[in-house]
Design an enzyme around this catalytic site. Sequence first.
Site, PDB file in Angstrom:
ATOM      1  N   HIS A 259       0.812  -1.230   0.000  1.00 40.30           N
ATOM      2  CA  HIS A 259       0.000   0.000   0.000  1.00 40.30           C
ATOM      3  C   HIS A 259       0.837   1.268   0.000  1.00 40.30           C
ATOM      4  CE1 HIS A 259      -3.919  -1.954   0.999  1.00 40.30           C
ATOM      5  NE2 HIS A 259      -3.128  -2.848   1.536  1.00 40.30           N
TER       6      HIS A 259
ATOM      7  N   LYS B 115     -14.384   8.482  -3.231  1.00 32.78           N
ATOM      8  CA  LYS B 115     -15.610   8.815  -2.501  1.00 32.78           C
ATOM      9  C   LYS B 115     -16.162  10.165  -2.980  1.00 32.78           C
ATOM     10  CE  LYS B 115     -13.619   6.214   1.307  1.00 32.78           C
ATOM     11  NZ  LYS B 115     -12.674   6.301   2.470  1.00 32.78           N
TER      12      LYS B 115
ATOM     13  N   LYS C 110       1.642  14.325   0.718  1.00 33.09           N
ATOM     14  CA  LYS C 110       0.266  14.647   0.304  1.00 33.09           C
ATOM     15  C   LYS C 110       0.136  16.153   0.033  1.00 33.09           C
ATOM     16  CE  LYS C 110      -1.557  10.742   3.051  1.00 33.09           C
ATOM     17  NZ  LYS C 110      -2.384   9.935   2.139  1.00 33.09           N
TER      18      LYS C 110
ATOM     19  N   LYS D 201      -7.356  13.954   4.671  1.00 36.49           N
ATOM     20  CA  LYS D 201      -6.450  12.795   4.609  1.00 36.49           C
ATOM     21  C   LYS D 201      -5.425  12.960   5.725  1.00 36.49           C
ATOM     22  CE  LYS D 201      -5.805  14.060   0.346  1.00 36.49           C
ATOM     23  NZ  LYS D 201      -5.910  12.812  -0.428  1.00 36.49           N
ATOM     24  N   ARG D 202      -4.667  11.944   6.018  1.00 35.98           N
ATOM     25  CA  ARG D 202      -3.622  12.076   7.039  1.00 35.98           C
ATOM     26  C   ARG D 202      -2.669  13.179   6.623  1.00 35.98           C
ATOM     27  NH1 ARG D 202      -3.023   8.169  11.353  1.00 35.98           N
ATOM     28  NH2 ARG D 202      -1.159   9.383  11.786  1.00 35.98           N
TER      29      ARG D 202
ATOM     30  N   THR E 262      -8.200   6.855  -1.616  1.00 36.57           N
ATOM     31  CA  THR E 262      -9.567   6.325  -1.705  1.00 36.57           C
ATOM     32  C   THR E 262     -10.591   7.432  -1.457  1.00 36.57           C
ATOM     33  OG1 THR E 262      -9.181   5.569   0.566  1.00 36.57           O
ATOM     34  CG2 THR E 262      -9.144   3.893  -1.164  1.00 36.57           C
TER      35      THR E 262
HETATM   36  C1  26W Z   1       4.844   0.746   9.470  1.00 36.08           C
HETATM   37  C2  26W Z   1       4.046   1.962   9.533  1.00 36.08           C
HETATM   38  C3  26W Z   1       2.994   1.981   8.471  1.00 36.08           C
HETATM   39  C4  26W Z   1       1.642   1.954   8.828  1.00 36.08           C
HETATM   40  C5  26W Z   1       0.673   1.997   7.833  1.00 36.08           C
HETATM   41  C6  26W Z   1       3.362   2.018   7.142  1.00 36.08           C
HETATM   42  C7  26W Z   1       2.392   2.063   6.132  1.00 36.08           C
HETATM   43  C8  26W Z   1       1.072   2.056   6.522  1.00 36.08           C
HETATM   44  C9  26W Z   1      -0.002   2.067   5.486  1.00 36.08           C
HETATM   45  C10 26W Z   1       0.318   1.210   4.359  1.00 36.08           C
HETATM   46  C11 26W Z   1      -0.186   3.431   5.013  1.00 36.08           C
HETATM   47  C12 26W Z   1      -1.476   3.571   4.253  1.00 36.08           C
HETATM   48  O1  26W Z   1      -2.517   3.674   4.818  1.00 36.08           O
HETATM   49  N1  26W Z   1      -1.348   3.603   2.923  1.00 36.08           N
HETATM   50  C13 26W Z   1      -2.457   4.028   2.136  1.00 36.08           C
HETATM   51  O2  26W Z   1      -3.196   2.868   1.743  1.00 36.08           O
HETATM   52  C14 26W Z   1      -4.358   3.234   1.006  1.00 36.08           C
HETATM   53  C15 26W Z   1      -5.164   1.951   0.745  1.00 36.08           C
HETATM   54  O3  26W Z   1      -4.525   1.180  -0.208  1.00 36.08           O
HETATM   55  C16 26W Z   1      -3.992   3.969  -0.283  1.00 36.08           C
HETATM   56  O4  26W Z   1      -5.164   4.356  -0.936  1.00 36.08           O
HETATM   57  C17 26W Z   1      -3.133   5.183   0.035  1.00 36.08           C
HETATM   58  O5  26W Z   1      -2.664   5.761  -1.165  1.00 36.08           O
HETATM   59  C18 26W Z   1      -1.952   4.779   0.892  1.00 36.08           C
HETATM   60  O6  26W Z   1      -1.199   5.907   1.330  1.00 36.08           O
END
Ligand code: 26W
Length: 844
Positions: A389, A691, A583, A577-578, A687
């Site tokens: 992701h 929406k 971003k 978004k975060r 995502t």
């Molecule tokens: C290890 C710390 C950590 C925690 C969470 C690293 C990475 C993440 C996630 C993968 C981050 C995340 O939420 N990524 C987002 O995933 C969405 C669902 O696929 C995408 O639509 C977003 O572009 C992406 O940033």
Amino acid sequence: MTVKCQGPTRAKGSLSDALETHPPGSVSQKEHIVSDEITREQLKDEIIAALRHSRGVSLAEANNEDMYVAVSTVVRNLLADKWIETREDTLKGNTKAVGYLSAEYLLGTQLPNAILNSGVPQKVEAAVKELGFDLNAVEDVEVEPGLGNGGLGRLAACFIDSLATKAVPAIGYGIRYTYGIFRQEFDKDGNQVERPDYWLYKGSPWEQANYRREQRVGMGGVVVTTKDGKREWKPAWQFRAIPYDYMVPGYESGRVGTLRLWSAKAVDEFDLLTFNRSQYEDAVKGQTWAESITKVLYPEDSTYVGKQLRLEQQYFFSAASLADAISLFYPGEEHPDMTTFPDKITFQLNDTHPVIAIAELMRLLIDKYGYDWDTAFSITQRTFNYTCHTLLPEALEVWDAKLMGELLPRHLEIIEQISDWAAHDQAKHGASPEAIERMRIYSNGRVRMAYLATMAGSHVNGVAELHSQLLKDITLKDFADLYPSKFTNVTNGVTPRRFMRLANPRLSELVTKTLGSEEWLNDLEQLKGLEKYADDPQFLKKFAEVKHQNKVDFADWLKRTQGVEIDPNSMFDTMIKRLHEYKRQSMKLLQVIALYNQLKSGQRDINTFQARTVIFGAKAAPGYAMAKLTIRLINNVARVVNNDPALQGKLRVVFIENYNVTSAQRIIPATDLDEQISLAGKEASGTSNMKFAINGAVTVGTLDGANVEIRERVGAENFFLFGMKVEDVEKLDGNYNPRSYYESDPDLKGAIDAIASGMFSYGDPNTYKEFTENLINKDPFMALADFREYMDIQDKIEAAYQDKQAWTRMGVLNTANSGFFTSDRSIQDYLDRVWMTGSLPQHK
Ligand code: 26W
């Protein structure tokens, strides 16, 4: 009085012939979970009974909280039969089930979704009304389970909704954090302050502790060699893994899936001996330590933190889930034939967070069930699939081998063996020694979880076409060159039940009226039928009216919850978004400040300026200093701009506190313009962009993530594109001098100088020094390079918005052409490209 639910209709034909004729994912006929015969009277009686039996209050005494629990209990009971039936069908194992392993699920509130998917929403609403309560007020009691950070967690929630709606036999596995994502508050200086999210403060009527299925999970300890030369792990600690089950009602599929979230408890909660030695704290140490495993969600969402507790969480739920799945499909069997395991269930690894499950299955197959290494590995490979992701190197999990060795000594051994096998197999496939070194899973004391998932799983996918291509071209290039057929793409999707039907009932009603049925809700491509109304003034009027009423509602909600006034007649320009530099919330802010400067200087005529309300929503990881400084700056720009009489309220900035799923459901239907402005090549998919498009907002964005596919489908003329493409970024990378942009663009310089001057910090020039210095000297995500094009496209947007009908037409064409972005389609893609492919992809 028992309410009759639609009996187990499928009992007649075996699941297999049902599935022959209806391959997985195709729901035969619409089926309500709750039979339509149920009457409002029956519902009212049930609710009154629940008030008395589960709340101990009479209707007269009951308040919204009592009603929330009572109505939730009644709806749960109505779903129970189908829940049990679905579980039985899933375990019949006639078709392969799906195990979705995710460390995060951002579920949102449960009651409205359960009422909708129960199939009798109107009757429930009427029953509550006739009992003298307002269902909206009752639903507002619920605290949403914030068991996730952002995109990844919400995607998991949309996916389990679509799995149930498409009647795919599936189980969602995760962690029941006692504390979810922190509650965000802003202090008087506009700083983010994190407050604990004790969402279980009053318990939750939506979870059921399922002690019959509790598991034991070991940690620590040593590995010994048994007399017959086998390796055996002797964990130092044992923990109870208690499953809490949540219903996942499908929409009109007659199925209710299961989300099983694990909670940790000590085996022996209380050490009486220690207690009697009046060492009271020590007596409960075991308990607190055990419970700390699932106590709190890590609030990082794209920066890997190699903390032991994080690995404990990952191993805890992965091991409990595997043990549960094996005992589900081989109940009571000491020596199950595990060669059939991959035909009974296939696991999707939601990013690298549950990848330790691979080593755990190998341990079970070799140490517990006595399989040889090769057999164990081929079973394992056929069992797991990995979804990546992210593209940010700092988000990829690389565990310190020492830390992993202390907590999971046997798993580290196994991972070392897989790492050696991988190097061997890569050589066999013609990889160069350099490439093999680059692809090392375990070397220099580090364990690369993405590489482990890629080599020990059968499929790897990205979450948007551009992302999946970049994974093959860059992040996992060596692997993709060797094992091309292992790599695929599944573009993300969102559930239209929550993000359209529940969030935007007005638009849903207009769409249903116009298309003549509600079938679009689980066949979203039917929205295409709206295209022919894009030039129908009547329809455009209704569509615009819907948007306007949603804006009025949102303005009321914002007034009620944050005491902030906004004008529904202004353009609602939203970025939710975060908070992360890639971003580029910073670029949005620079555009707002440049606008402000131009309006203040008269360079831009305030009288003709299109009133605009810029709406931010974003949480920053607590340890992410630049993100938190950006939040402070946004709040202070809002303070200055909103209180400047010279602007006549025509430019306003609003920062939604504690942005979450519930607030997203309120903001998205009210938005005219949605900001998807990440640096090309950084946002895996996004995502919220989907929406917004489904809800008739128009996007300004870069060619990044799923923006590319949204623009392709809604039409370039209905999307405001700007900025560098991936290849432009690659060219600029390495010789990028942000200061030159700062010096050559007066609007840009003016905006940055305003910040540096103290304009937004009561004159103190130091408050945002880090922010401005970072932009002028580093600007890692090239906001300055894209600023000019961004300013220019915003001028085009302002002009376009003047023509309300043309703007509404663009909104209609976004909605009409966004059917592809339903998570139902994503799940079908996983069925076709990953889960139901049966065999391992053949390598050349
Ligand atoms: C290890 C710390 C950590 C925690 C969470 C690293 C990475 C993440 C996630 C993968 C981050 C995340 O939420 N990524 C987002 O995933 C969405 C669902 O696929 C995408 O639509 C977003 O572009 C992406 O940033």
